[in-house]
Design an enzyme around this catalytic site. Structure first.
Site, mmCIF file in Angstrom:
data_model
loop_
_atom_site.group_PDB
_atom_site.id
_atom_site.type_symbol
_atom_site.label_atom_id
_atom_site.label_comp_id
_atom_site.label_asym_id
_atom_site.label_seq_id
_atom_site.Cartn_x
_atom_site.Cartn_y
_atom_site.Cartn_z
ATOM 1 N N GLU A 168 -2.097 -9.133 3.631
ATOM 2 C CA GLU A 168 -2.123 -9.198 5.086
ATOM 3 C C GLU A 168 -3.698 -9.170 5.593
ATOM 4 O O GLU A 168 -4.129 -9.792 6.832
ATOM 5 C CB GLU A 168 -1.177 -8.561 6.089
ATOM 6 C CG GLU A 168 -1.446 -7.220 6.647
ATOM 7 C CD GLU A 168 -1.445 -6.030 5.254
ATOM 8 O OE1 GLU A 168 -1.431 -6.556 4.197
ATOM 9 O OE2 GLU A 168 -1.492 -4.997 5.801
ATOM 10 N N HIS A 226 -3.781 -4.879 0.272
ATOM 11 C CA HIS A 226 -3.234 -5.416 1.431
ATOM 12 C C HIS A 226 -3.375 -6.960 1.484
ATOM 13 O O HIS A 226 -4.333 -7.549 1.990
ATOM 14 C CB HIS A 226 -3.991 -4.973 2.458
ATOM 15 C CG HIS A 226 -3.661 -3.356 2.963
ATOM 16 N ND1 HIS A 226 -2.726 -3.129 3.764
ATOM 17 C CD2 HIS A 226 -4.274 -2.228 2.400
ATOM 18 C CE1 HIS A 226 -2.774 -1.709 3.683
ATOM 19 N NE2 HIS A 226 -3.701 -1.156 2.928
ATOM 20 N N CYS A 240 0.778 -1.307 -0.045
ATOM 21 C CA CYS A 240 -0.100 0.056 -0.105
ATOM 22 C C CYS A 240 0.986 1.200 0.066
ATOM 23 O O CYS A 240 1.351 1.743 -1.169
ATOM 24 C CB CYS A 240 -1.005 -0.098 1.045
ATOM 25 S SG CYS A 240 -2.299 1.204 1.144
#
Lengths: 252, 206
Positions: free
Chosen positions: B183, B181, B79
């Site tokens: 994660e 993202h 990001c």
């Protein structure tokens, strides 16, 4: 193509998930971490944790809950409820919240959104609006869990929060919340067409059709629901398959 | 060992846990000196561009990250960690970035809602040395109002469609960076993390 988001909301009271009917008569619906893991596994697009009794209570329970939830899932989530200061926002984000939702504080100190956006990015600032119909095509902003009319016009208020740097609006209809009679579609559409930032529709979902209408007629970017998920009336998968079949852009 | 750069703005546990869940030795680091020890480095995405850049400069991470990248070891930006690699961003006025890659970071000027927030698909433009091709077409979680415009088009790894086609990830030599993202992207995102972790592990064995 961007998918419409399906967002279960966990109303948290003293570290437990509850769901109010019109913000009263709370029913215990379980442990936040277990709920969050369940939704993560089911493929919920995001989660929202709302600390509903928090306004002046000790926040340490909430920080602890947020940390535990963040450590248990790989799904973006928002935390809201009684947040008043930049320091609290910082603590919640450090505990693992992706976004914070601000509500009552905005009426007295709208600039907190700008300060938060500078520090953490607009995307982390969700402006929660609790609106109640006060006339034809007119809604006012209510605060303190729906107990106090601020006299502010919902439409103007939404635009103002957008210009101050809110990244998203969480829009709850006080008339519909807890009724299971569907969103206030006129309210959702009016706000969604006024602002350029995403709008999450909230308050009143009872059926799959309600979610569909929130997206199509309400033009919501995301739909929030609580009780239909907590009591396992519908699974996330069921909701998504239903919407996908009806032609909505959905991530399965 | 994989290092995650801590610029003290948010919780990096999600990135950390994503790597450790696959058994990769990982640490969150406050100290630029530690970068020498890593065979994988992650610059996560937290906060606003200007603020992040100031922190990187103040802590000395700016130079350390550039040196790390020059050494050829695997690097992953997430990001803001992608955006910071470029020369400048227009977020809150012009701000200089790390300048590892040529190009800039610009705001969405489209009729759709901004931020671009939620799950969207990525389409690979070329093969990757880090990420397996079976993630082509999958949805990942995005939340951003700005996107990168690289000058060298050949570094574009994937694009994503949101009224316009924008660059959702880049790869140049040892540098992989994505706008979304991983994660926060559930199973597919974790798979991408594992792909990168595996690449770091392979680098060690050279």
């Amino acid at each position: 193509m961007l998918s419409k988001r399906i967002i279960p909301c966990l109303d948290i009271d003293n570290g437990r998930v509850v769901k109010g009917v019109k913000f009263l008569n709370l029913v215990d619906a379980g442990d936040p971490v277990e709920n969050a893991k369940f939704y993560d596994e089911e493929g919920a697009d995001e989660l929202i944790l709302l600390d509903i009794t928090a306004s002046s209570d000790n926040r340490s329970i909430l920080f602890d809950t947020v940390k535990k939830v963040a450590d248990s899932i790989h799904t973006p989530f928002t935390v809201g409820g009684g947040i008043r200061t930049i320091e609290e926002i910082k603590k919640l984000i450090q505990a693992g919240a992706d976004k914070v939702s601000l509500n009552t504080v905005l009426v007295k100190n709208p600039e907190i959104i700008s300060e938060g956006a500078r520090k953490f990015g607009s995307q982390a600032m969700v402006a929660a609006i609790d609106a109640k119909r006060v006339g034809e095509h007119k809604w006012n902003i209510f605060i303190k869990g729906g107990r106090e009319d601020t006299g502010l016009d919902a439409l103007l208020w939404a635009s103002k929060l957008e210009s101050l740097g809110a990244g998203e609006i969480l829009l709850t209809s006080m008339d519909k919340d807890g009724t299971k009679k569907g969103y206030d579609l006129e309210l959702v559409r009016t706000i969604s067409e006024t602002v350029k930032i995403p709008v999450i529709a909230s308050g009143g979902v009872g059926t799959l059709e309600d979610l569909y209408r929130g997206i199509t007629e309400g033009k919501a970017d995301a739909v929030l629901a609580a009780s239909i998920f907590h009591f396992r009336e519908y699974s996330i998968r069921q909701v998504k398959e239903f919407l996908k079949e009806k032609g909505v852009s959905i991530r399965l | 060992m994989i290092g995650i750069v801590n610029y003290q703005r948010g919780n990096l546990n999600n990135v950390y846990r994503a790597f450790t869940s696959f058994g990769f030795e990982t640490e969150i680091t406050d100290s630029p000196e530690n970068l020498e020890r890593y065979n994988g480095l992650v610059l996560p995405g937290v906060g606003a561009f200007q603020d992040a850049m100031e922190t990187l400069k103040k802590t000395g991470f700016d130079t350390a990250i550039k040196n790390y990248i020059q050494s050829g070891r695997p690097f992953m930006g997430i990001c803001l960690g992608l955006q910071l690699l470029f020369e400048e961003s227009l977020e809150f006025g012009k701000t200089k970035g790390l300048g590892v890659l040529k190009g800039k970071v610009v705001p969405f000027q489209i009729s759709l809602k901004v931020p671009h927030m939620g799950w969207n698909q990525i389409r690979f433009s070329k093969p990757s040395r880090f990420i397996q091709s079976d993630l082509n077409g999958e949805s990942f979680y995005f939340v951003h109002s700005y996107f990168v415009v690289p000058e060298e088009k050949e570094i574009i790894l994937s694009t994503t469609s949101y009224e316009i086609d924008f660059v959702s990830s880049i790869e140049k030599d040892n540098v992989f960076a994505c706008q979304f993202h991983p994660e926060k992207s559930q199973k597919k995102g974790l798979k991408m993390i594992k792909n990168f972790g595996d690449a770091c592990a392979r680098y060690t064995s050279h």
